[in-house]
Design a protein around this motif. Sequence first.
Motif, mmCIF file in Angstrom:
data_model
loop_
_atom_site.group_PDB
_atom_site.id
_atom_site.type_symbol
_atom_site.label_atom_id
_atom_site.label_comp_id
_atom_site.label_asym_id
_atom_site.label_seq_id
_atom_site.Cartn_x
_atom_site.Cartn_y
_atom_site.Cartn_z
ATOM 1 N N ILE A 17 0.867 -1.179 0.000
ATOM 2 C CA ILE A 17 0.000 0.000 0.000
ATOM 3 C C ILE A 17 0.904 1.230 0.000
ATOM 4 O O ILE A 17 1.749 1.371 0.897
ATOM 5 N N ILE A 22 3.000 -4.967 2.714
ATOM 6 C CA ILE A 22 2.159 -5.441 3.835
ATOM 7 C C ILE A 22 2.173 -6.976 3.857
ATOM 8 O O ILE A 22 2.315 -7.579 4.919
ATOM 9 N N GLU A 41 0.976 -12.305 15.498
ATOM 10 C CA GLU A 41 0.661 -11.164 16.363
ATOM 11 C C GLU A 41 -0.104 -10.091 15.584
ATOM 12 O O GLU A 41 -0.212 -10.156 14.356
ATOM 13 N N SER A 42 -0.599 -9.112 16.333
ATOM 14 C CA SER A 42 -1.324 -8.009 15.730
ATOM 15 C C SER A 42 -0.459 -7.313 14.671
ATOM 16 O O SER A 42 0.716 -7.059 14.902
ATOM 17 N N GLY A 43 -1.051 -7.056 13.527
ATOM 18 C CA GLY A 43 -0.330 -6.358 12.458
ATOM 19 C C GLY A 43 0.501 -7.258 11.566
ATOM 20 O O GLY A 43 1.191 -6.778 10.668
ATOM 21 N N SER A 44 0.407 -8.573 11.762
ATOM 22 C CA SER A 44 1.259 -9.479 10.971
ATOM 23 C C SER A 44 0.699 -9.718 9.560
ATOM 24 O O SER A 44 1.395 -10.275 8.720
ATOM 25 N N GLY A 45 -0.559 -9.352 9.326
ATOM 26 C CA GLY A 45 -1.106 -9.467 7.969
ATOM 27 C C GLY A 45 -2.184 -10.528 7.817
ATOM 28 O O GLY A 45 -2.605 -10.824 6.692
ATOM 29 N N THR A 47 -5.505 -10.531 8.760
ATOM 30 C CA THR A 47 -6.770 -10.003 8.240
ATOM 31 C C THR A 47 -6.620 -9.566 6.788
ATOM 32 O O THR A 47 -7.506 -9.824 5.957
ATOM 33 N N MET A 48 -5.501 -8.928 6.475
ATOM 34 C CA MET A 48 -5.294 -8.452 5.099
ATOM 35 C C MET A 48 -5.293 -9.640 4.136
ATOM 36 O O MET A 48 -5.817 -9.545 3.026
ATOM 37 N N PRO A 58 -7.714 -2.653 0.542
ATOM 38 C CA PRO A 58 -7.894 -1.238 0.198
ATOM 39 C C PRO A 58 -7.690 -1.016 -1.299
ATOM 40 O O PRO A 58 -6.855 -1.679 -1.920
ATOM 41 N N ARG A 60 -6.274 1.173 -2.977
ATOM 42 C CA ARG A 60 -4.970 1.632 -3.469
ATOM 43 C C ARG A 60 -3.881 0.572 -3.294
ATOM 44 O O ARG A 60 -2.698 0.831 -3.590
ATOM 45 N N GLU A 178 -10.976 -13.860 13.877
ATOM 46 C CA GLU A 178 -11.092 -13.689 15.330
ATOM 47 C C GLU A 178 -12.543 -13.911 15.791
ATOM 48 O O GLU A 178 -13.135 -13.066 16.467
HETATM 49 N N1 LIG Z 1 -6.458 0.178 5.079
HETATM 50 C C1 LIG Z 1 -5.160 0.077 5.351
HETATM 51 N N2 LIG Z 1 -4.277 0.971 4.868
HETATM 52 C C2 LIG Z 1 -2.964 0.885 5.130
HETATM 53 N N3 LIG Z 1 -2.403 -0.096 5.898
HETATM 54 C C3 LIG Z 1 -3.235 -1.005 6.424
HETATM 55 C C4 LIG Z 1 -4.642 -0.981 6.179
HETATM 56 N N4 LIG Z 1 -5.193 -2.033 6.850
HETATM 57 C C5 LIG Z 1 -4.176 -2.665 7.471
HETATM 58 N N5 LIG Z 1 -3.008 -2.066 7.214
HETATM 59 C C6 LIG Z 1 -1.700 -2.486 7.713
HETATM 60 O O1 LIG Z 1 -1.465 -3.802 7.248
HETATM 61 C C7 LIG Z 1 -0.719 -4.518 8.226
HETATM 62 C C8 LIG Z 1 -1.401 -5.840 8.478
HETATM 63 O O2 LIG Z 1 -2.649 -5.580 9.109
HETATM 64 P P1 LIG Z 1 -3.679 -6.738 9.446
HETATM 65 O O3 LIG Z 1 -4.933 -6.083 9.917
HETATM 66 O O4 LIG Z 1 -3.766 -7.676 8.311
HETATM 67 O O5 LIG Z 1 -2.960 -7.449 10.665
HETATM 68 P P2 LIG Z 1 -3.488 -8.623 11.585
HETATM 69 O O6 LIG Z 1 -2.415 -9.639 11.638
HETATM 70 O O7 LIG Z 1 -4.819 -9.088 11.134
HETATM 71 O O8 LIG Z 1 -3.603 -7.908 12.977
HETATM 72 P P3 LIG Z 1 -4.862 -7.716 13.953
HETATM 73 O O9 LIG Z 1 -4.994 -9.015 14.675
HETATM 74 O O10 LIG Z 1 -4.472 -6.592 14.838
HETATM 75 O O11 LIG Z 1 -6.039 -7.394 13.072
HETATM 76 C C9 LIG Z 1 -0.597 -3.637 9.449
HETATM 77 O O12 LIG Z 1 0.679 -3.055 9.440
HETATM 78 C C10 LIG Z 1 -1.657 -2.593 9.224
HETATM 79 O O13 LIG Z 1 -1.276 -1.369 9.791
#
Ligand SMILES: Nc1ncnc2c1ncn2[C@@H]1O[C@H](COP(=O)(O)OP(=O)(O)OP(=O)(O)O)[C@@H](O)[C@H]1O
Length: 274
Positions: A17, A22, A41-45, A47-48, A58, A60, A178
């Motif tokens: 992005i 990411i 862990e949180s932010g590992s990717g 959900t993305m 997203p 973009r 989750e």
């Molecule tokens: N809309 C967005 N625009 C830019 N960056 C994003 C967007 N959504 C998520 N990110 C970034 O993508 C990375 C992965 O996020 P993601 O939500 O996939 O993590 P996660 O492992 O599911 O964590 P969590 O358990 O906290 O949801 C993070 O660094 C987050 O900041």
Amino acid sequence: MTDSSEGLQIEALSLSIDGVPILKNVDLIAPPATVTGLAGESGSGKTMTGMTVLGLQPSRASTSGSIRFEGQQLLGLRSKDLNRLRGHRISMIFQDPTASLHPMLSIGQQLTDHQRYHLGVSKREALSRAGDLLQRVQVPDPEAALDKYVHQFSGGQLQRICIASALACDPRMLIADEPTTALDVTVQAGILRLLRQVCDDLKIGIVLITHDLGVMSALADTITVMRNGSVVEHGTRQQVITDPQDDYTRSLIDALPDRIEAANQDTAGEGQNG
Ligand SMILES: Nc1ncnc2c1ncn2[C@@H]1O[C@H](COP(=O)(O)OP(=O)(O)OP(=O)(O)O)[C@@H](O)[C@H]1O
């Protein structure tokens, strides 16, 4: 070995992005009738990854690699075709059931609209199927529940309704992000058991996304661990939980030994209040 025409296969998926990486070369295989865990862990990717399967990344974001579902390439699919797939062949449940459901619409309406869109069934048939679904997910008094609204249910019951909604159009794959994190511990086990039944009875593949290795060890058949957008470990639940190869996975497991033990015991005493 999984037949490539079945289930979900993600290969070398990368996503960035605004030039910021990411996801980096993510591989994940989610066969039918299997719970495929995606941990980290949180932010590992996590959900993305799930969102990108459904084309909900997203706008973009730029992507590369491959996401195949039942042999069809999803990456780059037109939004019209993705709409046909979402909530039908692949559906998703989220952490917060109250945010997933509309407060002003009856449960019956929320369980029927997408059936009518995707399956082309009559209102009467959709309502009848909705009642059956509520029965399957063990919501008490399903017929009465169809006329009720979100505020009339507990959190655990609402998550059951979200699962019913996700199942309404006979999906082959369910992405559960989750699904128990927002629920009381006493209710969590019932939801996990329901997801196991859904997987086993309906032969649906489930991608279980959670940061909680306790939940993961209670439900997942295989576990993929992510860190900083990359897959760092993959194996059967037994392999990953008892003999992690990666230092990061080991540190996650070491942080939760008691909870994993507790999660591995079948929580047969959990009541119907969930
Ligand atoms: N809309 C967005 N625009 C830019 N960056 C994003 C967007 N959504 C998520 N990110 C970034 O993508 C990375 C992965 O996020 P993601 O939500 O996939 O993590 P996660 O492992 O599911 O964590 P969590 O358990 O906290 O949801 C993070 O660094 C987050 O900041």
